[in-house]
Design an enzyme around this catalytic site. Sequence first.
Site, PDB file in Angstrom:
ATOM      1  N   LYS A 175       4.479   3.757   3.283  1.00 35.51           N
ATOM      2  CA  LYS A 175       4.283   2.434   3.902  1.00 35.51           C
ATOM      3  C   LYS A 175       4.831   1.417   2.904  1.00 35.51           C
ATOM      4  O   LYS A 175       4.135   0.993   1.987  1.00 35.51           O
ATOM      5  CB  LYS A 175       2.792   2.200   4.163  1.00 35.51           C
ATOM      6  CG  LYS A 175       2.484   1.235   5.305  1.00 35.51           C
ATOM      7  CD  LYS A 175       3.068  -0.150   5.165  1.00 35.51           C
ATOM      8  CE  LYS A 175       2.257  -1.053   4.273  1.00 35.51           C
ATOM      9  NZ  LYS A 175       2.932  -2.375   4.077  1.00 35.51           N
ATOM     10  N   GLU A 250      -1.812   1.852  -9.447  1.00 42.52           N
ATOM     11  CA  GLU A 250      -1.040   1.171 -10.480  1.00 42.52           C
ATOM     12  C   GLU A 250      -1.109  -0.302 -10.131  1.00 42.52           C
ATOM     13  O   GLU A 250      -0.458  -0.756  -9.196  1.00 42.52           O
ATOM     14  CB  GLU A 250       0.381   1.730 -10.490  1.00 42.52           C
ATOM     15  CG  GLU A 250       1.042   1.528 -11.815  1.00 42.52           C
ATOM     16  CD  GLU A 250       1.784   0.234 -11.829  1.00 42.52           C
ATOM     17  OE1 GLU A 250       1.178  -0.769 -12.270  1.00 42.52           O
ATOM     18  OE2 GLU A 250       2.934   0.211 -11.400  1.00 42.52           O
ATOM     19  N   CYS A 284       4.717  -5.450 -12.787  1.00 48.02           N
ATOM     20  CA  CYS A 284       3.342  -5.115 -13.200  1.00 48.02           C
ATOM     21  C   CYS A 284       3.263  -5.007 -14.716  1.00 48.02           C
ATOM     22  O   CYS A 284       2.279  -5.392 -15.327  1.00 48.02           O
ATOM     23  CB  CYS A 284       2.901  -3.824 -12.542  1.00 48.02           C
ATOM     24  SG  CYS A 284       4.145  -2.545 -12.569  1.00 48.02           S
ATOM     25  N   GLU A 381      -3.353 -12.446 -14.339  1.00 50.96           N
ATOM     26  CA  GLU A 381      -1.981 -12.067 -14.032  1.00 50.96           C
ATOM     27  C   GLU A 381      -1.340 -13.187 -13.213  1.00 50.96           C
ATOM     28  O   GLU A 381      -1.866 -13.592 -12.183  1.00 50.96           O
ATOM     29  CB  GLU A 381      -1.955 -10.761 -13.233  1.00 50.96           C
ATOM     30  CG  GLU A 381      -0.540 -10.351 -12.884  1.00 50.96           C
ATOM     31  CD  GLU A 381      -0.443  -8.972 -12.251  1.00 50.96           C
ATOM     32  OE1 GLU A 381      -1.015  -8.776 -11.181  1.00 50.96           O
ATOM     33  OE2 GLU A 381       0.200  -8.099 -12.859  1.00 50.96           O
TER      34      GLU A 381
HETATM   35  P1  NAI Z   1      -0.627  -6.415  -2.127  1.00 54.39           P
HETATM   36  O1  NAI Z   1      -1.475  -5.574  -3.003  1.00 54.39           O
HETATM   37  O2  NAI Z   1      -1.280  -7.143  -1.001  1.00 54.39           O
HETATM   38  O3  NAI Z   1       0.566  -5.521  -1.491  1.00 54.39           O
HETATM   39  C1  NAI Z   1       1.020  -4.287  -1.965  1.00 54.39           C
HETATM   40  C2  NAI Z   1       1.116  -3.288  -0.822  1.00 54.39           C
HETATM   41  O4  NAI Z   1      -0.193  -3.077  -0.277  1.00 54.39           O
HETATM   42  C3  NAI Z   1       1.991  -3.736   0.343  1.00 54.39           C
HETATM   43  O5  NAI Z   1       2.670  -2.612   0.885  1.00 54.39           O
HETATM   44  C4  NAI Z   1       0.972  -4.225   1.356  1.00 54.39           C
HETATM   45  O6  NAI Z   1       1.434  -4.146   2.689  1.00 54.39           O
HETATM   46  C5  NAI Z   1      -0.167  -3.264   1.127  1.00 54.39           C
HETATM   47  N1  NAI Z   1      -1.474  -3.750   1.565  1.00 54.39           N
HETATM   48  C6  NAI Z   1      -1.921  -5.038   1.619  1.00 54.39           C
HETATM   49  N2  NAI Z   1      -3.175  -5.082   2.108  1.00 54.39           N
HETATM   50  C7  NAI Z   1      -3.542  -3.817   2.368  1.00 54.39           C
HETATM   51  C8  NAI Z   1      -4.718  -3.211   2.879  1.00 54.39           C
HETATM   52  N3  NAI Z   1      -5.778  -3.952   3.244  1.00 54.39           N
HETATM   53  N4  NAI Z   1      -4.752  -1.871   2.995  1.00 54.39           N
HETATM   54  C9  NAI Z   1      -3.700  -1.126   2.629  1.00 54.39           C
HETATM   55  N5  NAI Z   1      -2.556  -1.627   2.167  1.00 54.39           N
HETATM   56  C10 NAI Z   1      -2.465  -2.962   2.032  1.00 54.39           C
HETATM   57  O7  NAI Z   1       0.127  -7.435  -3.061  1.00 54.39           O
HETATM   58  P2  NAI Z   1       0.812  -8.828  -2.654  1.00 54.39           P
HETATM   59  O8  NAI Z   1      -0.049  -9.561  -1.690  1.00 54.39           O
HETATM   60  O9  NAI Z   1       2.166  -8.558  -2.235  1.00 54.39           O
HETATM   61  O10 NAI Z   1       0.821  -9.588  -4.049  1.00 54.39           O
HETATM   62  C11 NAI Z   1      -0.368 -10.226  -4.543  1.00 54.39           C
HETATM   63  C12 NAI Z   1      -0.509 -10.042  -6.035  1.00 54.39           C
HETATM   64  O11 NAI Z   1      -0.648  -8.670  -6.325  1.00 54.39           O
HETATM   65  C13 NAI Z   1       0.697 -10.477  -6.871  1.00 54.39           C
HETATM   66  O12 NAI Z   1       0.646 -11.845  -7.145  1.00 54.39           O
HETATM   67  C14 NAI Z   1       0.520  -9.647  -8.104  1.00 54.39           C
HETATM   68  O13 NAI Z   1      -0.406 -10.242  -8.971  1.00 54.39           O
HETATM   69  C15 NAI Z   1      -0.056  -8.351  -7.572  1.00 54.39           C
HETATM   70  N6  NAI Z   1       0.996  -7.324  -7.373  1.00 54.39           N
HETATM   71  C16 NAI Z   1       1.145  -6.362  -8.320  1.00 54.39           C
HETATM   72  C17 NAI Z   1       2.162  -5.427  -8.197  1.00 54.39           C
HETATM   73  C18 NAI Z   1       2.385  -4.368  -9.222  1.00 54.39           C
HETATM   74  O14 NAI Z   1       3.520  -3.947  -9.397  1.00 54.39           O
HETATM   75  N7  NAI Z   1       1.347  -3.867  -9.860  1.00 54.39           N
HETATM   76  C19 NAI Z   1       3.105  -5.459  -7.075  1.00 54.39           C
HETATM   77  C20 NAI Z   1       2.816  -6.479  -6.102  1.00 54.39           C
HETATM   78  C21 NAI Z   1       1.800  -7.376  -6.269  1.00 54.39           C
END
Ligand code: NAI
Length: 479
Positions: A175, A250, A284, A381
Amino acid sequence: MKLWYDAREILIGGQWRRTSDTLPVENPSTGTEMAQIARGTATDIDEAVAAAQSALHGAWGKTTAAERGRLLMRIGQMVAERADELAAIEAADVGKPLKQARADALALARYMEFYGGAADKVMGETIPYLNGYTVYTLREPHGVTGHIIPWNYPMQIIGRSVGAALAMGNACVLKPAEEACLTALAFARIAQEAGLPEGALNVVPGLGEEAGAALSAHPGINHISFTGSVHVGTLIQAAAARNVVPVTLELGGKSPQLVFNDADLDAALPFLVNAGIQNAGQTCSASSRILVERARYDEVITRMAERYKALQVGPADADLDVGPLISARQKEIVQGFIERGTDLEMAAQGRIVDQAPAGGHYVAPTLFGGVSAGHALAQQEIFGPVQVVIPFDDEGEAVQIANGTEFGLVASVWSRDGGRQMRMARALRAGQVFLNNYGAGGGVELPFGGIGKSGHGREKGFEALYGFSTLKTVAAHHG
Ligand code: NAI
Ligand code: MG
């Protein structure tokens, strides 16, 4: 953007098909719509999981480790041959400068090559036991693995996660993120062309709270790998717990680089800055905190500021130092952090070039000096091109500050003193410690993951193959 495939299609059991609803994809460099993607539903996820289960009982489940290895290497080769094309898609979709996108495409190829080469080298053990027994262990696939990935490094994360899972013989349901999933779809097409059996990889784009939530709560999956926010990580772990499914998380970081009095600053400087602004800080493992021993503080901040002033921000295809952030929302969050730094010394900012389209989500890279360890900008972060410089007085204080956030992903130490390097490597709370270098996400071969709120489990390197498999102990009594 012109794609060679239909981005509205999802892949289930080797068949590409449309969903009833779609979602627009924005080009973050311009703020305009560049494509439509599928809005996968819980029903699509059900079917993808069923297709993955069938694959385990079909052609995919019968492959030998050597066959999987050869197949992954073939996929890697094809990805490398199409690196420019994939890079152009990723650059437009994520907003990252073309050279970074190309490095990501080559990293994806390298992951396939690495896991292809490793697939038939994962071995069990024989274990001395009672007289009359032979005991050995088998490394077996979990079964169906779910992969929920973010938008910041789609190709790299597919490589490390799906690559290792396929090498071990799992069948995957991927996904990708709604903000950037075009290379996930391209990768699946390439894998299919390379001969990946049907159902071994299923791809269902869609919203996190719809397709993502359905996948993480699905009773038919046997392992979940997630990269993204701490908040969603906890939701996924909770959903998986109800099915007693293991997860690899992660999550974020606030990774420090420690600069001691005896550091080689000429060597350190490019790493100090690049590790913070790479991918516009949306990494990250970005290094967002620079800790400097007081005697070198002025020199470090002055020299980092010089570099910041030379940074150019603009559209991905201009291939400058920094691209836009992924979305208007991310830009708002990052600008909000910069505004919370009004009580700090703003040491320098980079420049948004004049030809940057007005609708793009550009933020000027910003360096703050004289920051105290407890300040919000030194604790949370930011996920944008913002770094803080924090002075310290001795090793003890350096460790205390470095370990003083809720995260623990990466850390680095700049010092010529071998004893200090070893002491720091032990004392720092992080999944990876670099000595006189820093790799923001670098190194396909290097096990990677966090402690604390940075998550748990390890991806990358050979270690990932253990995470994507389960151990069976066989005890034979033969007298
Ligand atoms: P997110 O954690 O919402 O999204 C990451 C993935 O999780 C996407 O594929 C999204 O569709 C999915 N997702 C979202 N809600 C979900 C749920 N309830 N159940 C299952 N899957 C779900 O991250 P977002 O909103 O894009 O970014 C928010 C913050 O998260 C950023 O500002 C950053 O601080 C952090 N982040 C960290 C990352 C890393 O590489 N560790 C990557 C992206 C975001
Ligand atoms: Mg989100």
